[in-house]
Design an enzyme around this catalytic site. Structure first.
Site, short mmCIF file in Angstrom:
data_model
loop_
_atom_site.label_atom_id
_atom_site.label_comp_id
_atom_site.label_asym_id
_atom_site.label_seq_id
_atom_site.Cartn_x
_atom_site.Cartn_y
_atom_site.Cartn_z
N LYS A 1 0.84 -1.21 0.00
CA LYS A 1 0.00 0.00 0.00
C LYS A 1 0.87 1.26 0.00
CE LYS A 1 -1.39 2.09 3.57
NZ LYS A 1 -1.00 3.33 4.26
N ASN A 2 1.90 1.29 0.84
CA ASN A 2 2.67 2.52 0.95
C ASN A 2 3.57 2.77 -0.26
OD1 ASN A 2 1.46 3.31 3.30
ND2 ASN A 2 3.06 2.48 4.65
N CYS B 1 -2.94 9.68 10.56
CA CYS B 1 -3.19 9.15 11.90
C CYS B 1 -2.46 10.05 12.89
CB CYS B 1 -2.64 7.74 12.04
SG CYS B 1 -3.25 6.61 10.80
N ARG C 1 1.40 15.71 11.82
CA ARG C 1 2.74 15.14 11.72
C ARG C 1 3.66 16.11 10.97
NH1 ARG C 1 0.37 9.46 9.84
NH2 ARG C 1 2.20 9.38 8.50
N ASP D 1 5.07 -0.03 11.75
CA ASP D 1 3.76 -0.45 11.25
C ASP D 1 3.39 -1.88 11.65
OD1 ASP D 1 3.55 2.05 10.19
OD2 ASP D 1 4.01 1.47 8.13
N ARG E 1 -8.43 0.69 4.69
CA ARG E 1 -7.54 1.64 4.00
C ARG E 1 -6.27 0.94 3.55
NH1 ARG E 1 -6.23 5.25 8.26
NH2 ARG E 1 -4.35 5.33 7.03
#
Ligand code: EPU
Length: 447
Positions: A22-23, A118, A127, A313, A405
């Protein structure tokens, strides 16, 4: 809004095909903004954050077509320098700020709304993005961050290569600086760069499109400016974190799961910790198997770090495993200020955990009991699934959009492994279920 109900206690066994990262996908899709041609990208995970980044690109003028499951063509030839997407889309996806690097590099100017994300302990200030700004400014751009917008301009001119030392190891700042530097005149040298597999994936994608990014995967990355990216095809790497999550599920349920289509060396930082905990790990080509056949797990200490350290993560997932392992374990979160918001949810299920700053102490051997809990963020949500699988009774997880997500088809994949998990929308809950709901939050946020 949807929720999952999990009846715990099933031993998960079987094979699971791991999706694309995903990233990496969100960075590579945004990078297509820099390409003056058509990109065919395969192994794209069909998850919420990818949908959001594709919506952003579409607003900016990209033509995106799903050519097969997990495969898309992206044509950004008609994207214009002053293109802006709907504000709320930027806030839904952290990776939306990659549009800044890609458009700044291509057009010499770009604007995005402040990305969401987040809340890992940064409160209303969000962030930090100081290292992204440092990278853009070193390449000659003026950057203004105010009123919810970030604007980077170099009067529409090409940026100039420079040497940039990142003060912290940042995945996002490394990727954004590479993106901005692709067309910069001369050579850009990024020191103290992030080493994560998805940084390498992004660099490989750009190189396939015609860029000259060298050294990705080491702490010094060199970007030699080119005139144009021309399009082509690319397949995204398998997701290290999704794979690690399923390996933890095998450990949590005394089961045996083989994750297929993975790069085993990307998993060493995770599998070595699982081995320390008594989980048997076997590697065979592009498959890794974790089995714990009803053996008790042993506690251990874990400290997160940038790759190749233990990934932040995976921190909520391993913390959940420690709750049911024998002995006391300590988890130190060394990447984010506070990534322990989910501990309260585990406590609701009977976990014995305490937090002091960046450390959490986990008293093992807890007997987890199903309860209504909340997915407080993406990886915390995955950890709640692990807790539910290991618990006795029914666990209801709300706000599962957070999980979706980043985890493709998680309910189906789990069912095929033997999990007793069902997905419901909240209207059905009121009408058909006698289990108390766990509350919910508005959709938003991003990895
Ligand atoms: N940092 C700064 N200044 C910056 C940027 C980062 O001080 O300009 C600090 C952060 O505060 C943090 C550290 O550097 O303490 C690392 O942050 P990084 O920039 O690497 O994180 P990110 O790029 O915002 C990505 C992933 C996160 C993952 C982190 C760390 C994406 C879209 N997100 O975030 O993934 O936790 O790298 O590996 O790639 C997730 O997938 O659940 C997720 C949160």
């Amino acid at each position: 809004m949807k929720h999952y109900d999990i009846i715990g206690g099933e031993r998960l066994t079987g094979n699971v095909d791991i999706s694309g990262t995903k990233n990496a996908a969100v960075a590579i899709i945004a990078a297509a903004l820099a390409v003056d041609g058509v990109c065919y990208i395969d192994n794209i995970p069909e998850v919420g954050d990818v949908t959001t980044i594709m919506e952003i690109l579409t607003c900016l003028g990209a033509l995106i077509t799903r050519v097969a499951p997990n495969a898309y063509s992206i044509d950004c030839r008609d994207v214009k320098p002053d293109a802006v997407a709907r504000v709320e889309l930027y806030g839904k996806c952290r990776a939306s700020y990659y549009a800044l690097g890609a458009l700044l590099g291509r057009f010499g100017e770009a604007i995005v709304a402040t990305p969401g994300g987040c809340d890992f302990g940064y409160g209303s200030s969000g962030r930090p993005i100081d290292q992204h700004i440092k990278g853009f400014e070193a390449l000659g751009a003026d950057v203004e961050h105010s009123g919810g917008w970030i604007r980077a301009v170099n009067n529409g001119k090409k940026l100039r290569g420079n040497r940039i030392y990142m003060d912290v190891v940042s995945v996002g700042a490394t990727i954004n600086t590479i993106l901005a530097a692709v067309f910069a005149e001369g050579t850009t040298i990024i020191e103290n760069a992030a080493l994560e597999p998805h940084v390498v994936d992004l660099a490989n994608f750009l190189n396939k499109m015609g860029a000259a990014v060298r050294g990705a995967g080491s702490s010094t990355i060199r970007v030699y400016g080119v005139d144009r990216l021309v399009g082509g095809d690319y397949s995204i790497l398998p997701d290290q974190i999704e794979a690690g999550t399923y390996l933890c599920m095998a450990a949590a349920t005394g089961g045996k799961i083989t994750v297929r289509n993975v790069v085993p060396r990307h998993l060493y930082c995770i599998t070595s910790k699982l081995s320390d905990m008594g989980v048997r790990i076997e590697e065979n080509g592009d498959c890794v198997t974790a089995s714990s056949a009803r053996k008790r797990l042993r506690s251990t200490n874990v400290k997160t770090a940038p790759y190749p350290g233990f990934p932040t993560d995976m921190q909520p997932q391993i913390t959940t495993l420690l709750c049911i392992a024998d002995g006391t374990g300590k988890v130190t979160e060394a990447v984010w200020d506070n990534r322990f918001q989910y501990l309260e949810q585990l406590q609701n299920m009977g976990a014995i955990v305490s937090q002091s700053g960046r450390d959490a102490v986990i008293e093992g051997s807890a007997k987890l009991t199903g309860a209504p809990i909340i997915a407080t963020d993406l990886r915390a949500g995955a950890a709640m699934v692990i807790a539910g699988l290991a618990a006795e009774g029914v666990t209801r997880i709300s706000d599962v959009w957070e999980i979706e997500r980043g985890y493709e088809d998680i309910v189906e994949k789990l069912r095929r492994l033997g999990a007793n998990i069902t997905i419901h929308n909240d209207i059905e809950v009121v009408e058909t279920s006698d289990i108390a709901g766990g509350g919910s939050r508005a959709e938003g946020g991003a990895a």
